[in-house]
Structure formats: structure tokens, C-alpha cells
Design an enzyme around this catalytic site. Structure first.
Site, mmCIF file in Angstrom:
data_model
loop_
_atom_site.group_PDB
_atom_site.id
_atom_site.type_symbol
_atom_site.label_atom_id
_atom_site.label_comp_id
_atom_site.label_asym_id
_atom_site.label_seq_id
_atom_site.Cartn_x
_atom_site.Cartn_y
_atom_site.Cartn_z
ATOM 1 N N THR A 1 39.406 -45.007 -5.885
ATOM 2 C CA THR A 1 39.377 -45.419 -7.299
ATOM 3 C C THR A 1 40.716 -45.161 -7.982
ATOM 4 O O THR A 1 40.792 -44.406 -8.943
ATOM 5 C CB THR A 1 38.274 -44.653 -8.066
ATOM 6 N N LEU B 1 41.228 -44.940 -11.873
ATOM 7 C CA LEU B 1 39.906 -44.986 -12.511
ATOM 8 C C LEU B 1 39.156 -43.706 -12.174
ATOM 9 O O LEU B 1 39.229 -43.231 -11.030
ATOM 10 C CB LEU B 1 39.109 -46.189 -11.997
ATOM 11 N N HIS C 1 41.894 -25.053 -9.247
ATOM 12 C CA HIS C 1 40.790 -25.599 -8.466
ATOM 13 C C HIS C 1 39.885 -24.479 -7.975
ATOM 14 O O HIS C 1 40.244 -23.303 -8.000
ATOM 15 C CB HIS C 1 41.283 -26.473 -7.313
ATOM 16 N N GLU D 1 40.219 -30.117 -4.915
ATOM 17 C CA GLU D 1 41.687 -30.130 -4.926
ATOM 18 C C GLU D 1 42.234 -30.236 -3.527
ATOM 19 O O GLU D 1 43.223 -30.919 -3.262
ATOM 20 C CB GLU D 1 42.228 -28.862 -5.603
ATOM 21 N N GLU D 2 41.584 -29.522 -2.599
ATOM 22 C CA GLU D 2 42.123 -29.457 -1.240
ATOM 23 C C GLU D 2 42.184 -30.822 -0.577
ATOM 24 O O GLU D 2 42.956 -31.043 0.336
ATOM 25 C CB GLU D 2 41.301 -28.476 -0.392
ATOM 26 N N GLU E 1 42.132 -39.127 -15.499
ATOM 27 C CA GLU E 1 41.897 -40.572 -15.579
ATOM 28 C C GLU E 1 40.798 -40.875 -16.593
ATOM 29 O O GLU E 1 40.907 -41.797 -17.388
ATOM 30 C CB GLU E 1 41.540 -41.130 -14.198
ATOM 31 N N HIS F 1 44.984 -21.438 4.396
ATOM 32 C CA HIS F 1 44.128 -22.523 4.898
ATOM 33 C C HIS F 1 43.453 -22.205 6.244
ATOM 34 O O HIS F 1 43.030 -23.124 6.951
ATOM 35 C CB HIS F 1 44.906 -23.843 5.006
#
Lengths: 743, 743
Positions: free
Chosen positions: B263, B266, B373, B421-422, B433, B551
Site C-alpha cells: 500500500t 496509503l 517500535h 518496525e522490524e 500516511e 536481532h
């Protein structure tokens, strides 16, 4: 005690009391002192000042301005244009004018001109060679002195130069459907097409023709479209009436975008990057030339071939045939071809905007912009000098009030006299590109008055729905010209009205969905609440596409003074209405912008969209619900804001409250911008008011995309339609969020 | 007179005087009454409240938050993530929290997951088939309970599924130059490439490989890059130190853009249009899988072929060869191929942002946004929960002050706990948006604290130059953790500094020129003044690319509490600094944003640009003058605004004056946006801070375009460079115009 003692005692007591009162009043601080700015910050519009303004707007002054401005032809960047630049600048810089500052903003822009030494020519070639009168000589016989041949020669700006020769065909208005139909009957390759104005954009008449192999295009104004059928040189047309004389030629810019074509999205300054000339799109690929209807008659009346359909027939007393191609064998031209010679050239030229400002006293960082272009095709008495004269009068009266110390606006006022509008709204577009952020952050509204007076019957207004009520308010305070006891509003209501669910019968305010004048960049590129005003026709009396001398050499002071607005009272009414709107925008404590009226327009667009959606054959995966719910949210947000305003006592509450609400109102249109919405339409970002080709009174991106998908049925087109629906829904929802409680 | 009479007379006189004073004070109006809001409107930041805030920020609270948040793995949209959503929501919705409102914003976004039933696998195939330990089992032996296999299995998000088999080659960091060099020696068609993290974006390691015919890619973290060369399982790595264990696998999102990929531009709501999955760009075209260095060693140590260049050599005690392709003939794997099996799948999932707000008392329509996040790859103690714990502590202390009636901010504060976020900064991007216009019009600044603590040596800050001085002010009021008499500012100055022409030696504030965390959409899409804060390394002590457990499944509470920040005092210092910045942005009468510091950065960029221009071989038609003059105008405009501020008495002047100046400061970064500037970079519109590949500390569009044109010499590339120069000059000039006197 004796009376003396009583007297002394009383006097002493009084003295002590007085000392006490004085001490109490002056020596003891009431917490904080009352700051001097307190009254300023909450001051509202002064209605008596509005009345002063209305009374001082003078039709004779407007007439004088118009006379001055139309002395010489002032096509953009010519000597005549420079004269008007100096005229405006001197008036606004004159300390007596009252304005705070005036200056010139210059851009180096790409303009197209005819060659003064080699007039464009249309010839019927051997065996019976006939050079058609070029419109220039014809027009000259009626026009005032035209000492600069460069600016009076009729031509199609941005038409390529070139000589083309071919058999003539008649292509009606040059729409895609016209060429398609014509192509079914005739082989168009190598032909010259003659078309009439209307129905399609100027450049489109050539752009649509080229794919069929047409090599050149002529365009003329049919008497049916502009003169209510009248065409006699002897008594029916100017100088005997307002109708276009047979020799009149409508010039114009033959391009489809707006702004300087070499510097998209960049202000056209000296060092600015320019795209290669070959990369320009939206201009005629083949030569095109406008001619008068006198010349067009000579050609069309002798055309051979089948007779064209009824709706292609114009005002000439002959049958409009398609062409053989070419002329009737029996005609004087027989087998002749038509030769079109165009010598136009394009070059970079300096174009000036003249700017004048009045600094706001309380909110100098809020701008009300009032503008019009200054350049004309020839003398341009009506287009644009009627508007310029009105602007000069508005600035004169306001400047006088300022100079006399009677007034200073709450917000700043910017006057803009734009250059090179006729070539594609260039001056205003470059201005908005150069000052994009500043203007977008601070502009309350833009008022455009270009052709102030088309005719003298009624006010005509277009603009964002949030301005509707303000225009009504202003129009109610102005007397209708020539009608003793009627207001401009009541007169307007009589000529053009609609039923509003909220307000009942009200005058009809149009939408600014195209790029017809300098409001385009403000509306479509910046998302600034804008309007356009003029005085216009009684449509029961004429079907003229526009006032008949439009873009011809006959658009002169004499024409304006004798046929368009004798006495200049319609000009005066427009100046009063526009100035009243300006004053209210500049001075009202609460901005006179109404978001619930915007909701009404969105709801009306939604209703049409829902109908289209129902019959479109859209796959079920494309839901219309997000659009419905977005418009619903907008309505409820608008209602909330209106109620919040009603329940407030803005003059007495913290001044940041009215500023906050004003910011919500001012910035509403910004929320409808999406730079991704119309990748193929230059400078169109406003998802509600962008131009549309689908011809439905609804959201433009939605309408066009659904029309295309419905017709093609292609999955890719349905995807685009869905994409448009999402862009639109998100914009409306985003706008609604700006109206809701701010946090 | 007797003394009695004198007394009575005096008393009467006093009484009369008093009555007079009272009458004078209360009964006589001093013009207008003093409105109740007068004090509020001019109230400035209360320094004693700042001190209260700093004192109340509690390291034990932060520790508690971190413990709670890391109880279960909380990869985006999994059950663990939902648990953190509820945790945040309950805290912020609790009436005791003091916040005015908290809620969830949900988006339906496109995420990629490993298949819980079919773990991705790397195998050395026959003749000596060896299934490499998948990192999952390895990590498990050290990590805490990992009850959700879906979220702990290492994988490359957005890698396509597929089974690929081929001879192994070593491709260093997978940069274009690495593959180019490798391709000179070997035929890469059909090979599997093993690469190490660093040097190129994650997805780029596969994107760069595919054109050479490579069919699959492995990626691992070399001990040289993350562990300062240490790699022993027995005593050198976690749980014995902060270094990454041999089995640790760095996960990540393997895409190059940000925001939901289906998207673009959007908000990803249910009915929103989604592009076809096939149209996604910027993701790996071939399977890619991350592995631990223990597994990588098994493969690399047996690779045949020529030895790779020195700068390709990593930390293993073996020579890194290119590969034969494939293994040494003498090795145990001999002629074996490597098989890569990836079973990832992608689908739409609901991702939540948790929002909490404190309404501003005076300017509720001005927002200071603070966000981080919430989702992690596994337990995510440091990334992102260190930041989330800090945010919870900041909101706890502020909420308490609010609840106790000690404080309400002048402006509104918005806390955002972003989801997904990741996977590509999705939650924050969708939020911007959806609320684009509202946020862009009203947001003063965005503060991001993601990984709050990388290490415990010094503060690290990045952001727009206008925030520099504010960060300094805040850091000067905070004690450096573990250092009794040093401030965070002084400590920072010692670790990382630069010479400012205006301020002398100051700590170095980095720029937010990439898309490394949730500030990306705020900076690059919305043009909001933003910053990112953390505590970081002593670079003399480690060369680790990032904190070693990054991570991996080892990024746990235990890891954080024992090795990253024992005692949580660095967390506390970050909370104090970030909260101080937040308070100052929310409460200062004049926004603490400095435009002259922005001018300094532009001048430094200009100096580099001038050098590049000189040596670029640019044709003389491309003048650098417009850029020079734009930066010059910006500097003089900034100086003017600063002098105007200095000469003002903002607390006593009309309140719209400070609002006007604040608007100029707040909106400064908006002026640098140009949606046309980077058509090939999704979501990058800020012409000063966009990402750049040219590697010069100067304007990104300029740097990249000039580098390309210099190298190719093509006229078309020079045209693009000229275009970038004009875009840049216009933006800087436009920004300068917003700082000049407003009219």
C-alpha cells in the site's frame, strides 16, 4: 460642632477619600496589568468600514484604469506589457497609494510568438490560388492603432512552425470522436482539417488529428457558437453590436498543461534546469492556425464530399460537408489544396509579476491573496484588464483607508498582477513554485478576478464550497447594477440557483475544477481555498460561448465601454463584491470559511459516485464503503467544529483558540492534496477539484478511472480505479481528522 | 483636641481612606478587565519541574518495565506482540497513569514469516551429507524459554521460498563490487554465495547476486565484525560476555523500502487498494538465509579456490577462499554442493500501534511526538524494549506530575508504540500516511528512542541541526551514569566532538539520513524535525558493528541486565535526556529550535558540494551559483529571525507573535520536502537528509547525481544533475523565505 467644622471635616474626609480612591486605582496593581494588545487581538471586522469601502468604490475610477491599461496592446513580455508593469508598479509604489510595499518578480519563461516579418498564411493553391485575408489586416480596419505587429498577428501559441499542404476536410470541433467519425468516411492522411472552437481544448484539435495523418489544422469561431448566428459585417457585428466581426480571430495558447513548460515544478529563474524542448508534451505536433469566420466561410462553403451530421452544422448559410477531401468539383477552388504556412518561433523571455502588499496588524503571517493576470492577446480590455481595473480600484480604496489611518487589516493582503497568463497561467504558476512552502503554510484564500465582466446581467462565482456563504454575505451588501432595489445576491439567485439541503434555495456557486485562470496553481497545486468572480450573461438572451470579442483585436476599451458595461457599473459591483470578500477574509476574527458547506458538496459528489459505482460493474473486491465512511466522518467532523465554534466566545477566550480554529479552516483544502494522485496531469494534486474527462459531477479521479475500467473491463484498469478510490477516501478521511478536536 | 479625638479622627480618616482605596481598586474599571488566560498564554517552561522530572526518573522502574516486556518473544503480530500491546495499553489507559487517552490503531500489513512446521535448512549434500545445525536449536540452548517456534526461527523476512542447490562461493559483504570482483575469477552461475553482514543492505546481498546467476545466498555475522574477533563458545561469548555466541543468528527484514509494501503512500486499511504481490520491488529475487558463525565457519574453512583479498578476510582462523567454486578437494565435503531450503511465506496480518496522549493546555493543536517500535525479532530486550522501557518511564513520570496537578504541558504530547518496525518501519509509516495532513501541520518535533542503550559509554544523538542546542541543554542537566561529577554532555563531548564555527567544540550530533528506525517517515516523508537518542560504545574498546546480540535470540533481559547496562543507569540517563528534550519542546514559550544551527549544517554541506562541483567536470551551463545564493539567503534569513527573537519580549507581547515565530521554526523542515525530488526512492522527499549512495557529506540528490554524471559523462546524466541542483536550490531558497519577516 459648628457648620464650619462640619464643612472642614467633610472636606478633609472627601480629600482623604479621593486620595484613597486614587491610590486604590493607580497605585495597587490588579495582578497583572492589562496589556495594550488585548483589544487588537480580539478585534473583529468593522461593518462600518465595509460600508465605507462599498461607498468609495468608484465606477469612474475603474473606467479610467481601463482606459489607461488598454492604450497599447500588451501581450506578455512585449513593450506594451512592460508599460502596464510600470503602470501597476508606480500606482502601488506611490506613497499616496497606502500600500506597504510593491515590487516586481521576474521569471525567464518559454513563450511562442508569430514572426513579425513573415505573417502566417493560409492559401488555396493552384489552379485558383487565393490567399485568404489574414486576420491581421481584417482586424486592423476596425481596431484602434496597432503599432506593434508582433502582438496583433493572430496565431496559435506553441503551434510548431512549418508549411503543410493538403486537401481540406471539416472536422467539427476536433474532438477524438469527431476525427474517428470523419476517418470512417475519408482517408485523412495528408489532409488539412478545419475545426471550430469549442468542445475540445485548443491544442487537442491538433493533438487528436495527428494520429490520423492530418498534416495541418485550421480553427475558427463559428457564428453559431459565438454570435447567436449573426455574422453580417454591415450592421450585426462590432462596431454595431458586441458580436464578433467576420474578421475576428480568437488567439490562444495551444498547450494542455499550465506553468512554464521547460521548468516543471521549478520557478523559471536564470540558472534553473530546463527540460529539452523536444521533451515538451501536450502541445500541437502539427501546425495549427486560427482564422476568422469570414475566411472559414470561403473554405467551408465550397467543401465537397458527404454532408456532415446535423450536430456538426454551424451558422453559415451552407451545408457543412466533410470535404471530398477537398472542394466541390464545381466550386471555384475545384481540385485545389489548402496550404498552411506557420512561422511561429519560441524563445525564453522575461515575464514580470507585479506584487503589492498590505501588512496585517495582528496576524501578518496570514495572507489573503487577490490576483489577476496583466497580459492580454491584443488590447485585452475585457480579458484581463476589466479584472485588473477592478483590482486597482479595490487596492486604491483600501490603500486610501490605510493612508488615512482609518484601517489596517488583521491579516496581510497580497495583490498579484501576474504575467504571461495567456500562454498558460505562467506568472502565477511560477510564483507558487518559488514560494510554495510559505504560501501553502500561510494563505487563507486566493481571490481571482480575471474577466471581471463578460456581460451585465448577473454575478457569477466559482470556488471552494467553504467560501459559498462568504460570497453570499458579500453579495447581499452590494446593489445590483441597473436595478434600484435589488442586491447582487437577489439578482444572482434569480438567474442561477440550486437547492441546498442545509440552506434551501441559494445562488449556484461553481467549482474550480479546471485550469481556466490563475487560480489553477492555487487550487490544484497548493490546495488553497480559492474563488473566481465575474459579472456574466443573461443566458436566455445569448448562447455565446464567451463574450464575442474574446482574444481578438476587438477586445478594446471602446468595445467594453459601449457594449459590455456602459457606465462601468457591473465592474463596480464586482469590485464591491470581491473587495467585500477580501475585507472579510482579512479582518474577521473567525475566518468566514464554512466546513459544513464543504461537507454538503462532498455528499453531493458521493451520491453521484454511488450511482456510478452501482452501474459500473466493479468487481466485489472493490468496496465503496471506505469512501462512504470517509464522507460520513467528514460530515460529523464539520458538524462538531461548527458546534464548537458556536459554543465559543472567541473574542474573550484565549487568542490561541480562534487561531487554532482558523488554522483548521484555513488548512482544510491542503488535506485534499496528493502529489501521487494524478501522475499524468501536471500540477493537479487536489483530489476533489482536479479536472476530469468523464463528465460527471463527482470526484474526478474516481469518475475517470471508473469510466475507463467500466468501458475496458480490464483488470489493470479496475486496479487503477480501486487505487483512485483509496487515494480519495484517505484524503477525505485525512481532511476530516483536521476538523475534529485537535487532539 | 484630646488624644481621644485625635484617635477617633485618625480612625475615621483611615476608614475613609480605606473605603476610597477599595472603591478605587475594585469599583473603577481600568479599561478592560484582565482576562484569566493572560498568564497561561505567556507561561514559559518551569525549570523546577524539569528538575522534578529528572529526579523522579527511576532506573528500577525501567528495569521492571524491561523485565515485563521481555517475558515472551514478541515478534510483530504474534501472540507475544499482542501481549505487549495489552501491556502498553493497560498502563496508558489506567486512570492512575495520568494520560488523557490511549487507544490502538490497527493496520492490515504484508509480513513474511518462516514456516513453523518446516524450518529453513542448509545442507552440505552428498557425498558427505551434513545438515548444519539450524540456528534455532543452537540458540535455544542458551536462551530463555521460547515457546513460540514461529517467532524464534531465524530467517530472512521477505526472502522468497524455494530450494536451491549449488557450489558454494564466498562473496564478502555482497556489495556490487564484491560480486563484480568474484565474477572475474569464477563463473557464478548456479552457485550459492555466502556473505557476511555489513557493507551492503540485507536485501542487496541477494539483489546484487542475482544478475550473476547466483541462485541462493547465505549471510552470517563474522566474529571480526561483531565480536572483536572473539568466538569461543566456552568462555568468550554470551553467557560469559556480551559477545555473540557461535550459534547466534542475526535476523532482519530483507527489503529496501519502508512502510507496508502493498500500500505505497496509503494507510493499509481493510479496503485499501493493494498492489499485486508481483509488483513489489526491492526484495530478494532469490532465496537468502542467515546462519550463525559456527555454521559459517564449517563452510568457509573448507572452501577451495583462490584466496580472497585481504579486506575480505574475517575473524576465522583460516584463509577465506573464493571457493572453487565449492570446497577444497581435500576437505571432508570434497565435491559437495550446498543446498538451501527456505519455506518462508508472506501474508496480511493485523499490526497495532498503541497511542497515548496528553492534551496541551494552551496550544493543544501543537504536537510533540515521542515514539518507539514495540515488536522485536525474539525477546528483543535491547531492540526495542530498552527504548520502550524508557518511553514507559518518561510517560509514567509525566503522567504522575499530571495526575498530581503539578503540571500540564503547553502543547500536546503524543506517545506512539509502533508495530511491525522490524519488517520495515511499518507501523509508524502507516500512521503518517493515515494522518499525513494533521501531523504535518501540527507536529513540532518527533523524538525516537529505539535501542536506548547499545553500551554504557556515552550519549549518541542524531537529528536535525535545529535540535542540536536543545539536546545539549538537556544533556547538560543530566548526570552521566557511573561518573559522579560529570554530565552526560561533558562525557559526550569527550567521546565525540566537532568544531562548530559558531559554538567552538561541541558534541557531534549525527544526521538522520537513512531509514534506520521509525523516524524515517517523520523525517523523509513528512519533513518533521526529528531526533534519535541512545547510549553507546566506547569505540576505543570495541569495533563491534552493533551490540553483538542484535536481532538474535540472545537479546534477552539477562543479557541487558548483566552485560549492556547493569543497574540500568544508562537507560535512566537516556530517559532523563529524552524526557528533558520532550518537556522543553512541550512547555517552552519559544520553541527551542535554532535555525542558525541549520544554516551551519547547510554551509558545511555547501562547502563539500563546491569541492565536488569543481572536480566534477560539469559543463559550464550548469551553474552552482543558485545553490550558493540559496544557502547565503538561508543564512541571512536565519540571522534575521534570531535577531528578531532576541529583540522581542515574547512573554509580554501579543501572543500571536510568539506563535508566528514558533510556526516559522516548527515548519522549517517542511520547506525542504519535494515529492518530485527522488522518484526512485520510496518515501524520500526531504532534499537535505535523504539517503545517498555517493558517500559524501553533502546534499544527497546533488551528490548522487553529480557522481553518476561525472562517472558516465552522459549528457542525460548531466541534465539530471542540473535538475537536482535546481530542486535543491529552490527548496533551500523556499526555506529561507519562510524564515524572513513573514510579509
Amino acid at each position: 460642632m459648628s457648620w464650619v467644622k462640619v464643612l472642614i471635616g467633610s472636606l478633609c474626609g472627601a480629600a482623604v477619600l479621593t486620595v484613597g480612591i486614587l491610590l486604590g486605582h493607580y497605585a495597587i496593581d490588579k495582578g497583572s496589568p492589562v496589556p495594550g494588545w488585548l483589544q487588537d487581538v480580539s478585534r473583529d471586522l468593522d461593518e462600518s468600514l465595509v460600508q465605507d469601502f462599498l461607498a468609495e468604490v468608484d465606477n469612474k475610477q475603474i473606467e479610467g484604469f481601463l482606459r489607461d491599461l488598454t492604450k497599447v496592446p500588451h501581450m506578455a513580455t512585449t513593450a506594451g506589457d512592460e508599460a502596464t508593469v510600470q503602470y501597476m508598479l508606480q500606482r502601488w509604489q506611490d506613497p499616496e497609494s497606502g500600500l506597504d510595499r510593491a515590487w516586481i518578480e521576474q521569471y525567464l519563461v518559454y513563450l511562442s510568438f508569430p514572426d513579425p516579418k513573415k505573417p502566417n498564411k493560409v492559401t488555396v493553391v493552384a489552379p485558383n490560388t487565393t490567399v485568404l485575408h489574414t486576420a491581421r489586416e481584417r482586424e486592423k480596419s476596425y481596431g484602434p492603432d496597432q503599432d506593434d505587429p508582433e502582438v496583433v498577428q493572430p496565431y496559435a501559441a506553441y503551434s510548431p512552425a512549418g508549411t503543410q499542404q493538403g486537401k481540406l476536410v471539416y472536422a467539427n470541433q476536433g474532438k477524438p470522436s469527431d476525427y474517428m467519425l470523419l476517418n470512417k468516411t475519408l482517408d485523412l492522411r495528408g489532409t488539412i482539417a478545419i475545426t471550430r472552437y469549442g468542445g475540445a481544448g485548443r491544442a487537442d484539435k491538433a493533438i487528436n488529428a495527428a494520429p490520423y495523418g492530418v498534416v495541418g489544422v485550421l480553427v475558427y469561431t463559428d457564428p453559431l457558437d459565438i454570435n447567436d448566428g449573426l455574422m453580417s459585417d454591415a450592421n450585426e457585428t462590432y462596431p454595431h453590436s458586441w458580436y464578433m466581426p467576420p474578421s475576428g480571430v480568437e488567439r490562444g495558447s495551444f498547450q494542455t498543461d499550465y506553468g512554464d513548460m521547460l521548468t516543471p515544478y521549478l520557478a523559471a529563474k536564470e540558472g534553473t534546469y530546463r527540460i529539452p524542448v523536444e521533451s515538451i508534451t501536450g502541445i500541437p505536433p502539427i501546425p495549427i492556425q486560427p482564422i476568422g469566420f469570414e475566411d472559414a466561410y470561403v473554405l467551408i462553403s465550397q467543401l465537397g464530399g458527404e454532408s456532415a451530421p446535423t450536430n456538426w452544422q454551424g451558422g453559415f448559410n451552407c451545408t457543412y460537408n466533410y470535404g471530398g477531401p477537398g472542394f466541390k468539383p464545381a466550386s471555384e477552388f475545384n481540385d485545389s489544396a489548402v496550404k498552411l504556412e506557420v512561422f511561429n518561433y519560441a524563445e525564453l523571455r522575461n515575464s514580470s509579476n507585479v506584487m503589492g502588499i498590505i501588512r496585517g496588524s495582528v496576524e501578518p503571517d496570514r495572507y489573503v491573496i487577490y490576483g489577476n493576470h496583466r497580459d492580454s492577446w491584443v488590447h485585452g480590455a475585457i480579458d484581463p484588464s476589466s479584472g485588473t481595473s477592478v483590482m486597482l480600484e479595490v487596492s486604491r480604496v483600501l490603500g486610501r483607508m490605510l493612508k488615512q489611518g482609518r484601517w489596517r487589516p488583521r491579516r496581510s493582503i497580497i495583490f498579484g498582477s501576474w504575467g504571461a497568463e495567456e500562454f498558460g497561467l505562467i506568472g502565477s504558476a511560477e510564483y507558487t513554485e518559488q514560494y510554495y512552502t510559505k504560501l501553502s503554510e500561510r494563505t487563507v484564500a486566493y481571490i481571482n478576478v480575471d474577466i471581471a465582466v463578460f456581460a451585465n446581467a448577473t454575478l457569477k462565482a466559482s470556488g471552494m464550497p467553504s467560501l459559498q456563504n462568504l460570497i453570499f454575505t458579500a453579495a447581499k451588501q452590494v446593489k445590483a447594477p441597473g436595478l434600484d432595489s435589488t442586491t447582487v445576491y437577489d439578482n444572482w439567485l434569480r438567474y442561477s440557483n440550486r437547492t441546498s439541503p442545509a440552506h434551501g434555495t441559494v445562488p449556484r456557486v461553481g467549482y474550480l475544477s479546471g485550469a481556466g485562470s490563475d487560480y489553477a496553481a492555487f487550487v490544484h497545486y497548493l490546495g488553497i481555498t480559492s474563488m473566481d468572480l465575474s459579472y456574466t450573461y443573461d443566458r436566455t438572451k445569448t448562447k455565446a460561448r464567451i463574450y464575442p470579442a474574446y482574444h481578438t483585436a476587438y477586445d478594446t476599451f471602446d468595445y467594453a465601454a459601449r457594449f459590455i458595461d456602459p457606465g462601468f457599473t457591473s465592474h463596480q459591483a464586482v469590485a464591491r463584491t470581491a473587495g467585500n470578500v477580501l475585507l472579510r477574509l482579512a479582518d474577521s476574527l473567525l475566518l468566514p470559511l464554512n466546513c459544513s458547506d464543504y461537507a454538503e458538496s462532498l455528499e453531493s459528489y458521493l451520491a453521484t459516485a454511488l450511482e456510478l459505482y452501482q452501474t459500473s460493474g466493479a468487481p466485489p473486491s472493490i468496496s465503496i464503503e471506505p469512501l462512504k465512511s470517509a464522507v460520513g466522518l467528514f460530515r460529523s467532523a464539520a458538524t462538531q467544529l461548527d458546534q464548537f465554534i458556536k459554543s465559543s466566545d472567541l473574542a474573550n477566550e484565549i487568542p490561541l483558540k480562534v487561531r487554532r480554529i482558523n488554522d483548521q479552516l484555513m488548512l482544510l483544502d491542503r488535506a485534499f492534496l496528493d502529489p501521487q494522485a494524478f501522475p499524468e496531469k501536471y500540477g493537479f494534486r487536489h483530489v476533489i477539484w482536479a479536472s476530469s474527462s468523464a463528465g460527471n459531477a463527482t470526484f474526478p479521479g474516481f469518475a475517470d478511472a471508473f469510466a475507463r475500467a467500466s468501458s475496458s473491463g480490464l483488470a489493470g484498469d479496475w486496479a487503477k480505479a480501486h487505487h483512485q478510490l483509496s487515494i480519495l477516501s484517505q484524503a477525505i478521511e485525512g481532511a476530516a481528522h483536521t476538523l475534529l478536536d485537535v487532539i
